[in-house]
Design a protein around this motif. Structure first.
Motif, PDB file in Angstrom:
ATOM      1  N   MET A   1      45.232   8.147  -1.789  1.00  0.00           N
ATOM      2  CA  MET A   1      44.537   9.114  -0.978  1.00  0.00           C
ATOM      3  C   MET A   1      43.638   8.399   0.027  1.00  0.00           C
ATOM      4  O   MET A   1      43.541   8.804   1.162  1.00  0.00           O
ATOM      5  CB  MET A   1      43.744  10.041  -1.877  1.00  0.00           C
ATOM      6  CG  MET A   1      43.593  11.417  -1.311  1.00  0.00           C
ATOM      7  SD  MET A   1      42.720  12.549  -2.391  1.00  0.00           S
ATOM      8  CE  MET A   1      43.803  12.675  -3.770  1.00  0.00           C
ATOM      9  N   GLY A   2      42.955   7.362  -0.401  1.00  0.00           N
ATOM     10  CA  GLY A   2      42.173   6.529   0.493  1.00  0.00           C
ATOM     11  C   GLY A   2      41.160   7.290   1.327  1.00  0.00           C
ATOM     12  O   GLY A   2      40.437   8.136   0.844  1.00  0.00           O
ATOM     13  N   GLN A   3      41.130   6.982   2.615  1.00  0.00           N
ATOM     14  CA  GLN A   3      40.153   7.575   3.509  1.00  0.00           C
ATOM     15  C   GLN A   3      40.454   9.038   3.824  1.00  0.00           C
ATOM     16  O   GLN A   3      39.590   9.753   4.312  1.00  0.00           O
ATOM     17  CB  GLN A   3      40.057   6.757   4.784  1.00  0.00           C
ATOM     18  CG  GLN A   3      39.489   5.385   4.530  1.00  0.00           C
ATOM     19  CD  GLN A   3      39.407   4.552   5.794  1.00  0.00           C
ATOM     20  OE1 GLN A   3      39.878   4.961   6.836  1.00  0.00           O
ATOM     21  NE2 GLN A   3      38.814   3.389   5.681  1.00  0.00           N
ATOM     22  N   LYS A   4      41.643   9.506   3.555  1.00  0.00           N
ATOM     23  CA  LYS A   4      41.972  10.912   3.781  1.00  0.00           C
ATOM     24  C   LYS A   4      41.206  11.830   2.836  1.00  0.00           C
ATOM     25  O   LYS A   4      41.113  13.026   3.061  1.00  0.00           O
ATOM     26  CB  LYS A   4      43.476  11.140   3.626  1.00  0.00           C
ATOM     27  CG  LYS A   4      44.278  10.507   4.729  1.00  0.00           C
ATOM     28  CD  LYS A   4      45.735  10.837   4.577  1.00  0.00           C
ATOM     29  CE  LYS A   4      46.519  10.196   5.712  1.00  0.00           C
ATOM     30  NZ  LYS A   4      47.924  10.567   5.663  1.00  0.00           N
ATOM     31  N   TYR A   5      40.648  11.253   1.793  1.00  0.00           N
ATOM     32  CA  TYR A   5      39.863  12.004   0.829  1.00  0.00           C
ATOM     33  C   TYR A   5      38.736  12.781   1.510  1.00  0.00           C
ATOM     34  O   TYR A   5      38.418  13.900   1.119  1.00  0.00           O
ATOM     35  CB  TYR A   5      39.301  11.014  -0.208  1.00  0.00           C
ATOM     36  CG  TYR A   5      38.375  11.610  -1.211  1.00  0.00           C
ATOM     37  CD1 TYR A   5      38.866  12.310  -2.305  1.00  0.00           C
ATOM     38  CD2 TYR A   5      36.991  11.465  -1.091  1.00  0.00           C
ATOM     39  CE1 TYR A   5      38.025  12.857  -3.242  1.00  0.00           C
ATOM     40  CE2 TYR A   5      36.143  12.007  -2.032  1.00  0.00           C
ATOM     41  CZ  TYR A   5      36.662  12.702  -3.097  1.00  0.00           C
ATOM     42  OH  TYR A   5      35.826  13.237  -4.030  1.00  0.00           O
ATOM     43  N   TRP A   6      38.126  12.215   2.528  1.00  0.00           N
ATOM     44  CA  TRP A   6      36.972  12.817   3.193  1.00  0.00           C
ATOM     45  C   TRP A   6      37.347  13.787   4.311  1.00  0.00           C
ATOM     46  O   TRP A   6      36.472  14.478   4.847  1.00  0.00           O
ATOM     47  CB  TRP A   6      36.070  11.720   3.770  1.00  0.00           C
ATOM     48  CG  TRP A   6      35.506  10.841   2.714  1.00  0.00           C
ATOM     49  CD1 TRP A   6      35.916   9.581   2.384  1.00  0.00           C
ATOM     50  CD2 TRP A   6      34.456  11.158   1.813  1.00  0.00           C
ATOM     51  NE1 TRP A   6      35.182   9.090   1.339  1.00  0.00           N
ATOM     52  CE2 TRP A   6      34.262  10.045   0.972  1.00  0.00           C
ATOM     53  CE3 TRP A   6      33.647  12.285   1.630  1.00  0.00           C
ATOM     54  CZ2 TRP A   6      33.309  10.028  -0.035  1.00  0.00           C
ATOM     55  CZ3 TRP A   6      32.691  12.253   0.630  1.00  0.00           C
ATOM     56  CH2 TRP A   6      32.540  11.138  -0.183  1.00  0.00           C
ATOM     57  N   LEU A   7      38.597  13.864   4.694  1.00  0.00           N
ATOM     58  CA  LEU A   7      38.985  14.702   5.828  1.00  0.00           C
ATOM     59  C   LEU A   7      38.571  16.171   5.708  1.00  0.00           C
ATOM     60  O   LEU A   7      38.083  16.741   6.689  1.00  0.00           O
ATOM     61  CB  LEU A   7      40.486  14.595   6.089  1.00  0.00           C
ATOM     62  CG  LEU A   7      40.934  13.362   6.871  1.00  0.00           C
ATOM     63  CD1 LEU A   7      42.454  13.344   7.000  1.00  0.00           C
ATOM     64  CD2 LEU A   7      40.288  13.311   8.231  1.00  0.00           C
TER      65      LEU A   7
END
Length: 102
Positions: free
Chosen positions: A1-7
């Motif tokens: 998931m990486g940085q997409k977690y915060w989207l």
């Protein structure tokens, strides 16, 4: 998931900024909230989904869009009702905030 977690939270914030700008962009705010809800749903992040749904529902509470606001929040109420029995079955010690155990 990486940085997409915060989207989802970033899109929700973008929607809030669009509403609070000197000349609010209602359509852009609505779109940002909807994208936030969609991304949160894909991640299974119910809290972030609800966090974006509430300001969107407020936005939709104009007299001609009340049905849209209710349609948006109704599935969230059903999710909460399904989760409530599982949450209430936890042992009392689990909910005691003064307890020092992890």
């Amino acid at each position: 998931m990486g940085q997409k977690y915060w989207l989802p939270d970033l899109y929700r914030t973008q929607g809030e900024i669009n509403l609070k700008a000197p000349s609010p962009d209602i359509e852009a705010a609505e779109q940002a909230f909807r994208v936030s809800i969609e991304l949160a749903g894909e991640q299974g992040a119910i809290a972030w989904e609800l966090k974006a749904a509430i300001p969107l529902a407020r936005l939709l509470l104009a007299p001609e869009r009340v049905a849209d606001a209710l349609a948006l929040l109704t599935p969230m109420r059903l999710i909460r009702k399904k989760a409530a029995p599982r949450i209430s079955k936890r042992p009392r010690a689990y909910w005691d905030l003064s307890d020092d155990r992890p």
